[in-house]
Write a protein that holds these residues in place. Structure first.
Motif, PDB file in Angstrom:
ATOM      1  N   HIS A 197       0.833  -1.206   0.000  1.00  0.00           N
ATOM      2  CA  HIS A 197       0.000   0.000   0.000  1.00  0.00           C
ATOM      3  C   HIS A 197       0.868   1.257   0.000  1.00  0.00           C
ATOM      4  CE1 HIS A 197      -3.563  -2.360   1.938  1.00  0.00           C
ATOM      5  NE2 HIS A 197      -3.477  -2.554   0.639  1.00  0.00           N
ATOM      6  N   ARG A 198       1.927   1.227   0.817  1.00  0.00           N
ATOM      7  CA  ARG A 198       2.801   2.404   0.878  1.00  0.00           C
ATOM      8  C   ARG A 198       3.552   2.603  -0.441  1.00  0.00           C
ATOM      9  NH1 ARG A 198       3.832   0.105   6.012  1.00  0.00           N
ATOM     10  NH2 ARG A 198       5.798  -0.775   5.241  1.00  0.00           N
ATOM     11  N   LEU A 199       3.966   1.500  -1.076  1.00  0.00           N
ATOM     12  CA  LEU A 199       4.683   1.621  -2.340  1.00  0.00           C
ATOM     13  C   LEU A 199       3.785   2.148  -3.454  1.00  0.00           C
ATOM     14  CD1 LEU A 199       6.826  -1.647  -2.385  1.00  0.00           C
ATOM     15  CD2 LEU A 199       7.651   0.701  -2.146  1.00  0.00           C
ATOM     16  N   SER A 200       2.554   1.662  -3.493  1.00  0.00           N
ATOM     17  CA  SER A 200       1.666   2.064  -4.578  1.00  0.00           C
ATOM     18  C   SER A 200       1.025   3.410  -4.340  1.00  0.00           C
ATOM     19  CB  SER A 200       0.571   1.003  -4.762  1.00  0.00           C
ATOM     20  OG  SER A 200      -0.239   0.927  -3.597  1.00  0.00           O
TER      21      SER A 200
ATOM     22  N   SER B 133       2.224  -3.621  -8.015  1.00  0.00           N
ATOM     23  CA  SER B 133       1.873  -3.863  -6.621  1.00  0.00           C
ATOM     24  C   SER B 133       0.613  -4.694  -6.516  1.00  0.00           C
ATOM     25  CB  SER B 133       1.684  -2.528  -5.895  1.00  0.00           C
ATOM     26  OG  SER B 133       2.883  -1.781  -5.893  1.00  0.00           O
ATOM     27  N   ALA B 134      -0.334  -4.436  -7.394  1.00  0.00           N
ATOM     28  CA  ALA B 134      -1.578  -5.215  -7.373  1.00  0.00           C
ATOM     29  C   ALA B 134      -1.303  -6.681  -7.682  1.00  0.00           C
ATOM     30  CB  ALA B 134      -2.569  -4.628  -8.377  1.00  0.00           C
ATOM     31  N   ARG B 135      -0.455  -6.933  -8.671  1.00  0.00           N
ATOM     32  CA  ARG B 135      -0.133  -8.317  -9.018  1.00  0.00           C
ATOM     33  C   ARG B 135       0.643  -8.998  -7.891  1.00  0.00           C
ATOM     34  NH1 ARG B 135       1.892  -7.373 -15.289  1.00  0.00           N
ATOM     35  NH2 ARG B 135      -0.175  -6.878 -16.169  1.00  0.00           N
ATOM     36  N   ALA B 136       1.606  -8.264  -7.319  1.00  0.00           N
ATOM     37  CA  ALA B 136       2.369  -8.837  -6.208  1.00  0.00           C
ATOM     38  C   ALA B 136       1.469  -9.121  -5.020  1.00  0.00           C
ATOM     39  CB  ALA B 136       3.499  -7.884  -5.809  1.00  0.00           C
ATOM     40  N   GLY B 137       0.537  -8.201  -4.752  1.00  0.00           N
ATOM     41  CA  GLY B 137      -0.388  -8.409  -3.642  1.00  0.00           C
ATOM     42  C   GLY B 137      -1.263  -9.623  -3.855  1.00  0.00           C
TER      43      GLY B 137
END
Length: 357
Positions: free
Chosen positions: A109-112, A131-135
């Motif tokens: 969340h902080r990165l995105s 970030s969404a894919r990693a999450g």
């Protein structure tokens, strides 16, 4: 959470009385946590708190039995300590996976820069999409691991092994098996030197840590050293609790080491997810079956069935054979010197070959 021993302790008190008071208090906390866990039912928050209390009491009993082993019956202490270590480790896995997932999702969340994941594609650049894919990948892996840990916990709590441990702790809550000779010694002569041994082991582990002013202040290869310091610090803290001492500073240091352990395990989970490759999709080969067509039902010489005198197809010998996956085979009577022509009429779910002479 299990509480330390707050009873007044004097240097001339019997070692058996002091240790027995502490162990009985932790056994009572264990049984209380077990009752709350059984009564929690579908309340996940209450069940998690009860499991935490169970783990804390189990760790305190096992740690005290390890430090003050000579004051108790050794064979009994070794057996119970082994079972409590198993139980504490089993109960800790589910909570560890849940906390790890929450930690990594907060970092994403902080990165995105977005409060929610996944974000709309292309709304905040490639970082948000990544970030969404990693999450999604981390959530799938860690949720699966947490589900398996939850199943293992339920299986452990319903096993005869756990019931044997609970029975042993229930006995401990009323009577502590002590060594007759060592238990009569004074605290300053028996328990204090044993607690000092635990502190010496901790000091040696701290001395083995890399220096603060080194060129590389953090190295993943050093995580094992920090984890060992964390374990020994906990044993030292429980020994000081049993003696009735203030453990505020060791507890604060333990919390910092817990955060380090969580960060190291989260980094390991991230590295594992980064090495995960999507498995290639398998191409479905269309099945080809041999079904009778108008050509196969004809009575011309050289057709597939070539039946004569009957409406049903009848096989003849020849030099052509068609076989599909299901074992369908028809023998075609082909005139010598004329190679057969096979035409694929369709390659859908049901394919058809037509043979013409």
């Amino acid at each position: 959470m299990a509480q330390p021993n707050h009873d007044p302790i004097t240097a001339t008190a019997d070692a058996g009385d002091v240790l027995g008071t502490y162990l009985r208090a932790q056994a009572t906390a264990f049984l209380r946590g077990l009752r709350v866990h059984e009564e929690s039912g579908a309340d996940a928050a209450e069940g998690s708190d009860a499991a935490r209390s169970l783990r804390g009491a189990a760790r305190r009993i096992s740690g005290s039995l390890a430090t003050f082993r000579v004051v108790t019956e050794s064979s009994w202490a070794d057996g119970l300590r082994t079972e409590l270590v198993w139980l504490s480790s089993t109960l800790a896995d589910e909570h560890a996976y849940a906390a790890r997932l929450a930690r990594l999702m907060d970092a994403l969340h902080r990165l995105s820069g977005s409060p929610e994941l996944p974000a709309p594609r292309g709304s905040a650049g490639a970082l948000t999409v990544g970030s969404a894919r990693a999450g999604a990948l981390l959530e799938r892996q860690l949720t699966l691991a947490r589900t398996r840990a939850h199943s293992a916990t339920l299986q452990a709590l319903g096993s005869s092994r756990f019931h044997a441990v609970a029975d042993a702790v229930a006995v401990l809550a009323s009577e502590v098996p002590l060594d007759v000779v060592a238990a009569r010694g004074r605290v300053e002569e028996v328990l204090v030197p044993l607690a000092a041994v635990a502190e010496t082991r901790l000091s040696a582990a701290v001395a083995a840590l890399p220096p603060i002013d080194c060129a590389d202040p953090y190295n993943a290869d050093h995580d094992g050293l920090w984890h060992e310091v964390r374990r020994l610090l906990r044993v030292h803290r429980y020994a000081r609790e049993a003696l009735g001492e203030d453990v505020t500073r060791p507890a604060a240091a333990g919390e910092a080491l817990d955060r380090h352990r969580d960060a190291a395990e989260a980094a390991g989970a991230s590295a594992t997810a980064a090495r995960t490759r999507a498995s290639p999709r398998r191409r479905r080969t269309p099945s080809v079956s041999c079904t009778p067509t108008s050509a196969t039902r004809s009575r011309r010489p050289g057709s597939i069935s070539g039946a004569s005198g009957s409406g049903s197809p009848r096989s003849h010998r020849g030099n052509g054979r068609i076989t599909d996956d299901g074992g369908c085979a028809r023998t075609a009577g082909i005139a010598p010197g004329r190679p057969p022509r096979f035409t694929v009429r369709s390659l859908g779910p049901v394919g058809c070959f037509t043979c013409s002479a």
